[in-house]
Design a protein around this motif. Structure first.
Motif, PDB file in Angstrom:
ATOM      1  N   LEU A 180      -5.842   1.837 -20.750  1.00  0.00           N
ATOM      2  CA  LEU A 180      -4.923   0.588 -20.853  1.00  0.00           C
ATOM      3  C   LEU A 180      -3.210   1.160 -20.620  1.00  0.00           C
ATOM      4  O   LEU A 180      -2.549   0.184 -20.033  1.00  0.00           O
ATOM      5  CB  LEU A 180      -4.899  -0.152 -22.168  1.00  0.00           C
ATOM      6  N   LEU A 181      -3.065   1.924 -21.304  1.00  0.00           N
ATOM      7  CA  LEU A 181      -1.624   2.361 -21.002  1.00  0.00           C
ATOM      8  C   LEU A 181      -1.235   3.246 -19.761  1.00  0.00           C
ATOM      9  O   LEU A 181      -0.320   2.917 -19.140  1.00  0.00           O
ATOM     10  CB  LEU A 181      -1.207   3.989 -22.085  1.00  0.00           C
ATOM     11  N   ALA A 182      -2.391   3.548 -18.967  1.00  0.00           N
ATOM     12  CA  ALA A 182      -2.346   4.119 -17.495  1.00  0.00           C
ATOM     13  C   ALA A 182      -2.026   2.637 -16.473  1.00  0.00           C
ATOM     14  O   ALA A 182      -1.417   2.891 -15.756  1.00  0.00           O
ATOM     15  CB  ALA A 182      -3.481   4.822 -17.002  1.00  0.00           C
ATOM     16  N   PHE A 183      -2.890   1.577 -16.962  1.00  0.00           N
ATOM     17  CA  PHE A 183      -2.829   0.395 -16.340  1.00  0.00           C
ATOM     18  C   PHE A 183      -1.395  -0.054 -16.545  1.00  0.00           C
ATOM     19  O   PHE A 183      -0.668  -0.622 -15.314  1.00  0.00           O
ATOM     20  CB  PHE A 183      -3.548  -0.573 -16.830  1.00  0.00           C
ATOM     21  N   ALA A 184      -0.718  -0.032 -17.646  1.00  0.00           N
ATOM     22  CA  ALA A 184       0.593  -0.602 -17.931  1.00  0.00           C
ATOM     23  C   ALA A 184       1.561   0.312 -17.180  1.00  0.00           C
ATOM     24  O   ALA A 184       2.480  -0.286 -16.466  1.00  0.00           O
ATOM     25  CB  ALA A 184       0.859  -0.765 -19.297  1.00  0.00           C
ATOM     26  N   ALA A 185       1.359   1.511 -16.951  1.00  0.00           N
ATOM     27  CA  ALA A 185       2.460   2.470 -16.335  1.00  0.00           C
ATOM     28  C   ALA A 185       2.231   2.015 -14.720  1.00  0.00           C
ATOM     29  O   ALA A 185       3.285   1.909 -13.987  1.00  0.00           O
ATOM     30  CB  ALA A 185       2.090   3.690 -16.490  1.00  0.00           C
ATOM     31  N   SER A 186       1.075   1.677 -13.951  1.00  0.00           N
ATOM     32  CA  SER A 186       0.819   1.333 -12.780  1.00  0.00           C
ATOM     33  C   SER A 186       1.510   0.241 -12.475  1.00  0.00           C
ATOM     34  O   SER A 186       2.019   0.030 -11.283  1.00  0.00           O
ATOM     35  CB  SER A 186      -0.624   1.313 -12.348  1.00  0.00           C
ATOM     36  N   VAL A 187       1.322  -1.090 -13.370  1.00  0.00           N
ATOM     37  CA  VAL A 187       1.927  -2.288 -13.245  1.00  0.00           C
ATOM     38  C   VAL A 187       3.472  -1.714 -13.068  1.00  0.00           C
ATOM     39  O   VAL A 187       4.193  -2.730 -12.330  1.00  0.00           O
ATOM     40  CB  VAL A 187       1.478  -3.217 -14.271  1.00  0.00           C
ATOM     41  N   VAL A 188       3.941  -1.256 -13.845  1.00  0.00           N
ATOM     42  CA  VAL A 188       5.498  -0.983 -14.064  1.00  0.00           C
ATOM     43  C   VAL A 188       5.870  -0.312 -12.461  1.00  0.00           C
ATOM     44  O   VAL A 188       6.809  -0.711 -12.120  1.00  0.00           O
ATOM     45  CB  VAL A 188       5.992   0.043 -15.219  1.00  0.00           C
ATOM     46  N   GLY A 189       5.014   0.623 -12.291  1.00  0.00           N
ATOM     47  CA  GLY A 189       5.362   1.225 -10.887  1.00  0.00           C
ATOM     48  C   GLY A 189       5.362   0.107  -9.608  1.00  0.00           C
ATOM     49  O   GLY A 189       6.218   0.594  -8.766  1.00  0.00           O
ATOM     50  N   TYR A 190       4.449  -0.676  -9.702  1.00  0.00           N
ATOM     51  CA  TYR A 190       4.377  -1.632  -8.642  1.00  0.00           C
ATOM     52  C   TYR A 190       5.825  -2.586  -8.613  1.00  0.00           C
ATOM     53  O   TYR A 190       6.097  -2.950  -7.661  1.00  0.00           O
ATOM     54  CB  TYR A 190       2.933  -2.394  -8.701  1.00  0.00           C
ATOM     55  N   CYS A 191       5.792  -3.130  -9.782  1.00  0.00           N
ATOM     56  CA  CYS A 191       6.978  -4.020  -9.988  1.00  0.00           C
ATOM     57  C   CYS A 191       8.267  -3.328  -9.640  1.00  0.00           C
ATOM     58  O   CYS A 191       9.173  -3.794  -8.934  1.00  0.00           O
ATOM     59  CB  CYS A 191       7.254  -4.311 -11.457  1.00  0.00           C
ATOM     60  N   LYS A 192       8.531  -2.051  -9.850  1.00  0.00           N
ATOM     61  CA  LYS A 192       9.692  -1.267  -9.604  1.00  0.00           C
ATOM     62  C   LYS A 192       9.590  -1.082  -8.016  1.00  0.00           C
ATOM     63  O   LYS A 192      10.831  -1.459  -7.343  1.00  0.00           O
ATOM     64  CB  LYS A 192       9.651   0.121 -10.096  1.00  0.00           C
ATOM     65  N   ALA A 193       8.657  -0.774  -7.282  1.00  0.00           N
ATOM     66  CA  ALA A 193       8.520  -0.573  -5.883  1.00  0.00           C
ATOM     67  C   ALA A 193       8.793  -1.852  -5.223  1.00  0.00           C
ATOM     68  O   ALA A 193       9.521  -2.016  -4.245  1.00  0.00           O
ATOM     69  CB  ALA A 193       7.327  -0.230  -5.428  1.00  0.00           C
ATOM     70  N   TYR A 194       8.032  -2.942  -5.697  1.00  0.00           N
ATOM     71  CA  TYR A 194       8.589  -4.464  -5.194  1.00  0.00           C
ATOM     72  C   TYR A 194       9.863  -4.818  -5.147  1.00  0.00           C
ATOM     73  O   TYR A 194      10.538  -5.319  -4.296  1.00  0.00           O
ATOM     74  CB  TYR A 194       7.457  -5.416  -6.070  1.00  0.00           C
ATOM     75  N   MET A 195      10.569  -4.489  -6.219  1.00  0.00           N
ATOM     76  CA  MET A 195      12.157  -4.813  -6.564  1.00  0.00           C
ATOM     77  C   MET A 195      12.767  -3.902  -5.701  1.00  0.00           C
ATOM     78  O   MET A 195      13.770  -4.679  -5.115  1.00  0.00           O
ATOM     79  CB  MET A 195      12.466  -4.612  -7.899  1.00  0.00           C
ATOM     80  N   MET A 196      12.723  -2.893  -5.445  1.00  0.00           N
ATOM     81  CA  MET A 196      13.294  -2.046  -4.550  1.00  0.00           C
ATOM     82  C   MET A 196      13.035  -2.494  -3.161  1.00  0.00           C
ATOM     83  O   MET A 196      14.117  -2.466  -2.326  1.00  0.00           O
ATOM     84  CB  MET A 196      12.821  -0.476  -4.626  1.00  0.00           C
TER      85      MET A 196
END
Length: 402
Positions: A380-396
């Protein structure tokens, strides 16, 4: 058209890619031979199964240290030469394991086995550097298929050899395999474009890369957690299966490694998927698959069939996260691929060491349920990190469009 025109990578023939995958398979096997043998080894030295799990933990820690100390050198030293030296050291360490008269010496030599089992992580960045951007994910997937073959070979073969000839014979055989690996590495293509960088400067640049590359930081977090969950399972499986109601020996435990055949077939397709969609989405899907696997692991004491399904899901989920993370970090800085890979893989195997230790504690306290709780939390923590990564890439990306 020629193989170079139609090959899987630019600058590499299909035969060269095959040799690289074979080298990866033989190299990575060294850090997995012990897993089905842990209860047998613990019994031979008269130590508890929990203490026997130290072998898995120190091997992963040694691997992480080897990655940190030696893999960055492949940006400035011919990778073929570096790999040959590491393999020779690995063969010696495996022989010491085979002859170890005490558990302490076995622990120490297992650590050195991990330190010197780094050849695959020298080869993969080099091959990635020869791949065209649109084929990088597929190329990494194919080489990771070679890694998977090595893991499959290690677990299945060691279980069989341990059951029929004893665990020491397996380590002698592993040292012999290293001789074959040296022959394979000698036939690999020479790397070009190496930089003249001092080792001290290479180490300093690792810190700089982690500080400046947010994508690398996300990959580090995701890899640490996902492989921690994966390692918790495999470092503990033999001990739990040796207990009632199963009471399986090393041969049967090693056969569980055959589920890796499914992931082996899937690796190139996972790599191709990474080429088509955002790597963070593939990583997130992998983490969720690992979580589902541990939900099924909680039934391991009573449902062997669900345990087998969970093994398949765990392998696929971890593989998806791994391919996605490596493909995206290799696209960051071509001149620093080995250092990027080092930063990621050191954290990856530190996660494996942590997972092996925590998984063993969870299993000791509450059996299959304790192991499942540890793995599910990490997933679950790995999933949360992946979601953060996607959101960060989307905003960039949105910022760049504006």
């Amino acid at each position: 058209m020629t193989d170079r025109q139609h090959g899987v990578t630019s600058g590499l023939t299909s035969r060269q890619v095959f040799l690289m995958a074979l080298a990866c398979a033989l190299a990575v096997s060294a850090i997995y031979y012990h897993q089905p043998l842990l209860p047998q080894i613990a019994t031979s030295f008269g130590v508890s199964p929990t203490r026997g799990n130290l072998i898995a933990t120190v091997t992963q820690l040694g691997y992480a240290l080897g990655l940190l100390l030696f893999v960055p050198l492949a940006d400035s030293v011919q990778p073929r030469k570096l790999a040959t030296m590491a393999i020779a050291g690995n063969a010696i360490a495996l022989l010491v394991c085979a002859m170890a008269p005490s558990f302490r010496l076995l622990i120490a030599s297992s650590f050195v086995v991990g330190v010197t089992a780094i050849t695959a992580q020298i080869i993969i960045p080099s091959a990635s550097g020869m791949a065209s951007p649109e084929r990088r994910g597929r190329t990494v997937g194919m080489l990771l298929g070679g890694l998977s073959s090595g893991v499959l070979l290690a677990r299945t073969l060691s279980g069989f050899v341990g059951a029929h000839f004893g665990w020491r014979t397996m380590f002698v055989s592993a040292a012999a395999f290293d001789l074959a690996l040296i022959a394979v590495v000698a036939r690999l293509p020479r790397a070009t474009g190496l930089a003249a960088i001092r080792h001290r400067d290479l180490m300093r640049s690792l810190v700089s890369l982690i500080r400046t590359e947010s994508t690398l930081r996300i990959s580090i977090a995701t890899g640490f957690l996902a492989f921690g969950a994966f390692s918790a399972f495999w470092a503990t499986l033999a001990v739990l299966l040796a207990q009632p109601p199963y009471q399986f020996g090393p041969g049967t435990v090693g056969a569980f490694g055959l589920v890796g055949l499914i992931g082996l077939v899937a690796s190139p397709y996972i790599g191709a998927l990474v080429d088509r969609i955002h790597a963070s989405l593939v990583s997130a899907a992998g983490a969720l698959t690992v979580f589902l696997a541990f939900v099924l692991v909680s039934t391991g004491a009573t449902h062997l069939s669900w345990l087998l399904v969970s093994t398949v899901l765990l392998d696929l989920g971890n593989r998806a996260a791994f391919v996605a993370n490596q493909a995206r970090i290799y696209s960051l800085r071509p001149e620093a691929r080995n250092r990027l890979n080092t930063a990621f893989m050191v954290s990856y195997f530190l996660g494996g060491a942590a997972g092996a230790a925590i998984g063993g504690i969870g299993a000791q306290r509450d059996g299959w349920t304790g192991l499942a709780a540890v793995g599910a939390m990490l997933a679950l923590l790995a999933f949360a990190a992946s979601v953060v990564g996607y959101c960060k890439a989307y905003m960039m990306a949105a910022t760049d469009e504006v």
